[in-house]
Design a protein around this motif. Structure first.
Motif, short mmCIF file in Angstrom:
data_model
loop_
_atom_site.label_atom_id
_atom_site.label_comp_id
_atom_site.label_asym_id
_atom_site.label_seq_id
_atom_site.Cartn_x
_atom_site.Cartn_y
_atom_site.Cartn_z
N SER A 134 102.17 64.61 67.12
CA SER A 134 102.28 63.22 67.49
C SER A 134 101.26 62.24 67.03
O SER A 134 100.35 62.44 66.23
N ALA A 135 101.64 60.92 66.98
CA ALA A 135 100.95 60.04 66.54
C ALA A 135 99.54 59.71 67.11
O ALA A 135 98.68 59.27 66.46
N ALA A 136 99.35 60.20 68.41
CA ALA A 136 98.23 60.05 68.90
C ALA A 136 97.08 61.01 68.35
O ALA A 136 96.04 60.62 68.37
N GLU A 137 97.52 62.04 67.89
CA GLU A 137 96.89 63.01 67.45
C GLU A 137 96.23 62.74 66.04
O GLU A 137 95.11 63.35 65.88
N THR A 138 97.04 62.00 65.38
CA THR A 138 96.45 61.80 63.91
C THR A 138 95.95 60.42 64.01
O THR A 138 95.30 59.90 62.86
N ALA A 139 95.95 59.48 65.12
CA ALA A 139 95.14 58.18 65.19
C ALA A 139 93.76 58.38 65.03
O ALA A 139 93.15 59.44 65.59
N PRO A 140 93.15 57.49 64.70
CA PRO A 140 91.70 57.50 64.35
C PRO A 140 91.01 57.47 65.88
O PRO A 140 91.48 56.90 66.82
N THR A 141 89.84 58.16 65.91
CA THR A 141 89.21 58.22 67.21
C THR A 141 88.82 56.81 67.47
O THR A 141 88.00 56.46 66.74
N THR A 142 88.61 56.57 68.77
CA THR A 142 88.27 55.22 69.39
C THR A 142 87.45 55.38 70.28
O THR A 142 87.52 56.34 71.12
N HIS A 143 86.43 54.58 70.59
CA HIS A 143 85.41 54.80 71.78
C HIS A 143 85.22 53.51 72.25
O HIS A 143 85.25 52.14 71.70
N PRO A 144 84.94 53.45 73.80
CA PRO A 144 84.80 52.11 74.28
C PRO A 144 83.66 51.14 73.90
O PRO A 144 83.94 50.03 73.63
N TRP A 145 82.71 51.92 73.45
CA TRP A 145 81.81 51.25 72.36
C TRP A 145 81.23 52.02 71.47
O TRP A 145 80.99 53.19 71.64
N VAL A 146 81.11 51.69 70.32
CA VAL A 146 80.63 52.48 69.18
C VAL A 146 79.18 52.79 69.39
O VAL A 146 78.60 54.03 69.18
N VAL A 147 78.39 51.92 69.76
CA VAL A 147 76.76 52.03 70.10
C VAL A 147 76.63 51.61 71.63
O VAL A 147 77.13 50.72 72.18
N HIS A 148 76.33 52.66 72.28
CA HIS A 148 75.97 52.44 74.01
C HIS A 148 74.77 52.94 74.35
O HIS A 148 74.15 54.17 74.23
N ALA A 149 73.64 52.18 74.93
CA ALA A 149 72.46 52.43 75.19
C ALA A 149 72.31 51.99 76.69
O ALA A 149 72.46 50.86 76.91
N GLU A 150 71.62 52.62 77.63
CA GLU A 150 71.40 52.51 78.86
C GLU A 150 69.74 52.77 79.25
O GLU A 150 69.38 53.96 78.95
N GLN A 151 69.13 51.82 79.38
CA GLN A 151 67.68 52.23 79.71
C GLN A 151 66.96 53.04 78.67
O GLN A 151 66.19 53.89 78.89
N LEU A 152 67.21 52.76 77.39
CA LEU A 152 66.86 53.19 76.46
C LEU A 152 65.46 53.16 75.93
O LEU A 152 64.86 52.09 76.10
N ARG A 153 64.50 54.30 75.93
CA ARG A 153 63.27 54.40 75.81
C ARG A 153 62.84 54.95 74.48
O ARG A 153 63.29 56.17 74.24
#
Length: 266
Positions: free
Chosen positions: A5-24
């Motif tokens: 299917s087209a979904a299987e060959t589509a590039p992987t997408t993420h809600p955020w490419v970089v996501h930090a929460e309370q990062l130390r």
């Protein structure tokens, strides 16, 4: 044979490419990044802040050079917590630190090829990718010159070439314009815009005008925390004629710092 299917060959997408929460993140014993919340998608993001704000330590954490001391960090959908296998993440990264090492007797081409090999690029793709990267930074005529013969600005461009050779999904550039002349800086801004179409680019710099000219988003840190995130226009709107700075963007930057320091002292 099963139909793919087209979904299987589509590039992987993420809600955020970089996501930090309370990062130390620590720099030695010092907690240089302290409770940072940050979300970045595709585009060109300029990272601003005074010396000691934690910018370089943040870049090193995003490049998986140092491990977080606490909080959560996700890159390209993969958790970076000190326990995982970072090879998949690193194949999608490009990183130019403030100071980068190289073998002086390597030619520019050999240096970029070596970095492509470290990034586990397919062998057949390397020659073409190396040539494109060298051409994009304006070093085609110096491709076979030894690294030790390059000027400071040329070395910086060679460093940018190794960072972009794998067409990274996340491109991290720490003070990339040091040593570049005004014409080269203009070319570099255009390169950033091109990369920002399909990649998440984070550029740490002290040159506020470069951020305004090339970036779609401004991230400002101070004392290890997020002070501001918004468009260049929103940064400019923070300042007024009475604030320090030679341009509207510099006045917005200095106004934000002044207010933050006043609130911290209150």
């Amino acid at each position: 044979m099963r139909t793919v299917s087209a979904a299987e060959t589509a590039p992987t997408t993420h809600p955020w490419v970089v996501h930090a929460e309370q990062l130390r993140v620590r720099a030695g014993r010092h907690l240089a990044v302290d409770g940072l919340d940050l979300a970045l998608g595709n585009g060109v993001h300029g990272l601003l802040g005074p010396n000691g704000a934690g910018k370089t330590t943040l870049m090193r954490a995003l490049a998986t050079v140092v491990e977080p001391a606490g909080g959560r960090l996700t890159l390209l959908g993969e958790s970076v917590d000190g326990r995982g296998d970072y090879r998949k993440v690193r194949r999608g990264l490009g990183y130019l630190p403030q100071q980068f090492g190289f073998y002086p007797r390597f030619t520019v081409r050999e240096f970029v090829e070596y970095m492509a090999w470290l990034k586990e690029m397919p062998k057949t793709a390397v020659p073409g990718a190396v040539q494109r990267a060298i051409e994009r930074v304006g070093l085609a005529d110096r491709a076979d010159a030894r690294m030790k013969t390059l000027s400071g600005g040329m070395l910086r461009r060679a460093g940018i070439a190794q960072a972009i050779v794998n067409d990274p999904a996340v491109l991290l550039l720490d003070e990339p314009t040091v040593g570049l002349d005004p014409e080269q800086r203009l070319d570099f801004r255009e390169l950033l815009r091109d990369f920002g179409v399909d990649s998440c680019v984070l550029v740490s710099t002290h040159l506020v005008e470069d951020v305004v000219a090339a970036c779609t988003d401004v991230v400002m840190m101070n004392e290890g925390r997020l002070l501001f995130q918004g468009t260049p226009e929103a940064l400019i709107a923070q300042g007024s004629e009475g604030d320090a700075g030679d341009s509207p963007a510099e006045r917005g930057y200095s106004a934000l710092l002044r207010r933050h320091r006043a609130e911290a002292a209150a």
